[in-house]
Design an enzyme around this catalytic site. Structure first.
Site, PDB file in Angstrom:
ATOM      1  N   HIS A 111      36.824  39.603  36.634  1.00  0.00           N
ATOM      2  CA  HIS A 111      36.107  38.458  37.216  1.00  0.00           C
ATOM      3  C   HIS A 111      35.528  37.496  36.173  1.00  0.00           C
ATOM      4  O   HIS A 111      34.386  37.030  36.310  1.00  0.00           O
ATOM      5  CB  HIS A 111      34.994  38.958  38.147  1.00  0.00           C
ATOM      6  CG  HIS A 111      35.474  39.654  39.377  1.00  0.00           C
ATOM      7  ND1 HIS A 111      36.710  39.423  39.953  1.00  0.00           N
ATOM      8  CD2 HIS A 111      34.865  40.584  40.179  1.00  0.00           C
ATOM      9  CE1 HIS A 111      36.821  40.166  41.042  1.00  0.00           C
ATOM     10  NE2 HIS A 111      35.736  40.882  41.196  1.00  0.00           N
ATOM     11  N   HIS A 185      33.741  35.517  46.272  1.00  0.00           N
ATOM     12  CA  HIS A 185      33.544  36.959  46.438  1.00  0.00           C
ATOM     13  C   HIS A 185      32.544  37.286  47.544  1.00  0.00           C
ATOM     14  O   HIS A 185      31.745  38.218  47.417  1.00  0.00           O
ATOM     15  CB  HIS A 185      33.118  37.568  45.101  1.00  0.00           C
ATOM     16  CG  HIS A 185      33.525  38.984  44.892  1.00  0.00           C
ATOM     17  ND1 HIS A 185      33.135  40.005  45.733  1.00  0.00           N
ATOM     18  CD2 HIS A 185      34.302  39.554  43.949  1.00  0.00           C
ATOM     19  CE1 HIS A 185      33.648  41.141  45.286  1.00  0.00           C
ATOM     20  NE2 HIS A 185      34.357  40.894  44.209  1.00  0.00           N
ATOM     21  N   GLU A 311      39.167  38.372  49.127  1.00  0.00           N
ATOM     22  CA  GLU A 311      39.197  37.448  48.002  1.00  0.00           C
ATOM     23  C   GLU A 311      40.617  36.889  47.886  1.00  0.00           C
ATOM     24  O   GLU A 311      41.522  37.578  47.428  1.00  0.00           O
ATOM     25  CB  GLU A 311      38.817  38.188  46.711  1.00  0.00           C
ATOM     26  CG  GLU A 311      37.481  38.894  46.775  1.00  0.00           C
ATOM     27  CD  GLU A 311      37.401  40.057  45.790  1.00  0.00           C
ATOM     28  OE1 GLU A 311      37.498  39.828  44.573  1.00  0.00           O
ATOM     29  OE2 GLU A 311      37.268  41.212  46.253  1.00  0.00           O
TER      30      GLU A 311
HETATM   31  C1  GLA Z   1      36.618  43.326  43.160  1.00  0.00           C
HETATM   32  C2  GLA Z   1      37.181  44.498  42.445  1.00  0.00           C
HETATM   33  C3  GLA Z   1      36.370  45.719  42.746  1.00  0.00           C
HETATM   34  C4  GLA Z   1      34.920  45.498  42.378  1.00  0.00           C
HETATM   35  C5  GLA Z   1      34.397  44.268  43.076  1.00  0.00           C
HETATM   36  C6  GLA Z   1      33.015  43.912  42.625  1.00  0.00           C
HETATM   37  O1  GLA Z   1      36.874  43.362  44.495  1.00  0.00           O
HETATM   38  O2  GLA Z   1      38.527  44.720  42.733  1.00  0.00           O
HETATM   39  O3  GLA Z   1      36.878  46.820  42.050  1.00  0.00           O
HETATM   40  O4  GLA Z   1      34.803  45.333  40.991  1.00  0.00           O
HETATM   41  O5  GLA Z   1      35.244  43.175  42.840  1.00  0.00           O
HETATM   42  O6  GLA Z   1      32.152  44.990  42.633  1.00  0.00           O
END
Ligand code: GLA
Length: 346
Positions: A111, A185, A311
């Site tokens: 991210h 997110h 997402e």
């Molecule tokens: C995404 C990732 C997860 C986790 C979340 C945030 O969805 O794939 O593994 O890291 O973000 O917690």
């Protein structure tokens, strides 16, 4: 006035964060802060017209900066960049040069790194368009930020439309080739319950990207048919979740088409959310790492599976996966992408 703006607290860096609230004629209300471009609350009516918050979030910037929040890194409601999801080993090669990124998720980059787009203050301009109240957010990511090449200029416009959608329009340009994968997110819980296991999910996706033990794709796109990943017809999220180690945290390969990428129905409230996107994939994450240590708006304790994320994105680790659609933005190109989360009742 629509949107309205109010102070949202002071960040750890001493910056003043603002909260902007967009409303539509049906009473839907989206609150978004310039800190991380984060959707902090989204009020949506149930089948009786009663409004409730359908996203996980906090009522001041302090909630997004508490030690427990920063330790667990759930990215509630935030804009994610430069790259949504993981890049293997925090490295990729582009035009013969190896780039090293921050590794903030075990051996991998996640991210956008240590200080991704979720942790910066965006320049915010509230406004109105033909479609509804808007919040335009801009951020200029300097060359080398978190290890990425090129200056990246990003604009994100949130619109709360008359037909009950929170639409997100992304635009980006660069002065050097660089990978970009922008997403939001938000964690949704459409009903009154503490978890989302009874929500019925449809994902218009006939394959998913298989991952290895640090959640990095192997490169294989595997058919969902006959597996717990098959949501081509509606299934409760909890129905087969025990068969998936750790819970759902995978990228589905969208089939495309006008029906939308996903539909989620919550039987108690009657709320339905349709997700539309032009992106090739969607990470469906079922809040597997939430453990009750965070308490959000209205004193709600966020335990395991308290929310789900859809997402919309390019596939994880695309910069290292020659078989995946490219995420490299070239100088002179304009990246444009749109996702909307639209609400109705049943
Ligand atoms: C995404 C990732 C997860 C986790 C979340 C945030 O969805 O794939 O593994 O890291 O973000 O917690």
């Amino acid at each position: 006035m629509n949107p309205i703006s109010a102070p949202f607290g002071t960040t750890l860096d001493g910056a003043a964060a603002q909260l902007f609230t967009l409303t539509n004629a049906h009473g839907l209300q989206a609150s978004i802060t310039d800190y991380g471009g984060t959707v902090t609350s989204l009020l949506v009516p149930d089948r009786h017209g009663v409004l409730a918050d359908v996203v996980l979030g906090f009522d001041s910037v302090a909630g997004y900066q508490s030690p427990a929040y920063l330790r667990s890194g759930p990215y509630f409601g935030a804009l994610i960049g430069r790259y949504g999801n993981r890049i293997r080993g925090g490295r990729f090669e582009l035009n013969g040069k190896v780039y090293t990124l921050a590794t903030n998720n075990g051996p991998n980059h996640l991210h956008g790194g240590l200080k991704g787009f979720d942790k910066v203050i965006w320049k915010a301009e509230p406004g109105t368009s033909a479609d509804g109240a808007t919040l335009k957010l801009t951020y200029q990511s300097p060359d080398g930020e978190e290890g990425y090449p090129g200056t990246l200029r990003v604009t994100v416009v949130y619109t709360l439309t008359a037909d009950n959608a929170l639409r997100i329009d992304y635009t980006a340009t660069t002065d050097r080739p660089t990978p970009v994968n922008l997403t939001n997110h938000s964690y949704f819980n459409l009903g009154p319950g503490p978890d989302i296991l009874a929500h019925e999910l449809t994902l218009r996706a006939d394959r998913y990207t298989v991952v290895g033990d640090t959640l990095i794709p192997t490169g294989e796109l595997r058919p969902v048919a006959g597996t717990p990943f098959d949501f081509t017809t509606p299934h409760a999220i909890g129905e087969r979740i025990a068969q998936v180690e750790g819970g759902y945290d995978h990228n589905w390969v969208l089939t495309g088409g006008t029906e939308g990428a996903a539909t989620v129905y919550e039987p108690v409230s009657g709320r339905v959310m349709d997700v539309f996107t032009d992106q090739p994939g969607v990470q469906c994450y079922t809040g597997n790492f939430l453990d009750g240590t965070l308490t959000g708006q209205g004193g709600r304790v966020y335990g395991k599976h308290a929310g789900f994320c859809l997402e919309t994105q390019h596939f994880p680790d695309s910069p290292n996966q020659p078989g995946f659609p490219s995420t490299i933005l070239q100088p002179g190109e304009v990246l444009r992408s749109t996702t909307s989360y639209q609400f109705r009742v049943r």
